[in-house]
Enzyme design. Structure first.
Site, PDB file in Angstrom:
ATOM      1  N   ILE A  31      46.723  91.677  75.087  1.00 22.82           N
ATOM      2  CA  ILE A  31      45.341  92.531  75.375  1.00 22.82           C
ATOM      3  C   ILE A  31      44.942  92.743  76.862  1.00 22.82           C
ATOM      4  O   ILE A  31      44.322  93.724  77.285  1.00 22.82           O
ATOM      5  CB  ILE A  31      44.154  91.787  74.748  1.00 22.82           C
ATOM      6  N   GLN A  94      46.863  77.009  78.606  1.00 22.71           N
ATOM      7  CA  GLN A  94      47.124  77.681  77.266  1.00 22.71           C
ATOM      8  C   GLN A  94      45.706  77.832  76.728  1.00 22.71           C
ATOM      9  O   GLN A  94      44.792  76.655  76.468  1.00 22.71           O
ATOM     10  CB  GLN A  94      47.988  76.539  76.371  1.00 22.71           C
ATOM     11  N   HIS A 100      52.907  80.558  71.597  1.00 31.32           N
ATOM     12  CA  HIS A 100      53.517  82.194  72.056  1.00 31.32           C
ATOM     13  C   HIS A 100      54.022  82.008  73.374  1.00 31.32           C
ATOM     14  O   HIS A 100      53.901  81.406  74.150  1.00 31.32           O
ATOM     15  CB  HIS A 100      51.841  82.903  72.186  1.00 31.32           C
TER      16      HIS A 100
END
Ligand code: AMP
Ligand code: ZN
Length: 114
Positions: A31, A94, A100
């Site tokens: 994003i 993180q 991810h």
């Protein structure tokens, strides 16, 4: 996992800009992209971080890494180069506790990171 942002993207409870999906793996655009391509590649199953990996997860981790390389190849920057990063826990920044793999590519990337 009920409160996990990335599990919610897997379950379509919140929208994600999905670029790849199979039975075990999902990839979607970050994003807040830090490069022309900034894709996050995740296992659909909730695993908090690299610290929680078990030997039985080796195949899944290999699939994440190979998917990153496949996306880089598809987009034409595999030969030129790209970066893959797993941040783990606080000191690495993180922020989402669901493994991810960041795939960053499409520009020249400096090293070392901050
Ligand atoms: P990390 O700091 O390694 O935990 O990376 C988390 C990444 O998730 C960051 O690069 C964020 O920009 C990204 N991110 C956070 N929320 C979303 C979202 N809803 N959809 C896609 N990416 C997100
Ligand atoms: Zn999760």
């Amino acid at each position: 996992m009920a409160d996990c942002l990335f599990c919610k993207i897997v379950n379509r409870e919140i929208p994600g800009s999905i670029v790849y999906e199979d039975d075990g793996v999902l990839a979607f655009n970050d994003i807040n992209p830090q490069a022309p391509t900034h894709v996050l590649i995740i296992p659909k199953r909730h695993i908090e971080s690299l610290n929680a990996l078990e030997p039985d997860d080796d195949r899944l981790v290999g699939e994440l890494v190979r998917r990153a390389a496949a996306i880089a190849k598809e987009r034409g920057f595999a030969a030129g180069g790209f970066r893959t990063v797993f941040n783990t826990n606080r000191d690495a920044g993180q922020t989402v506790l669901h493994i991810h793999l960041h795939l960053l590519g499409g520009r020249s990337l400096s090293w070392p990171p901050g």
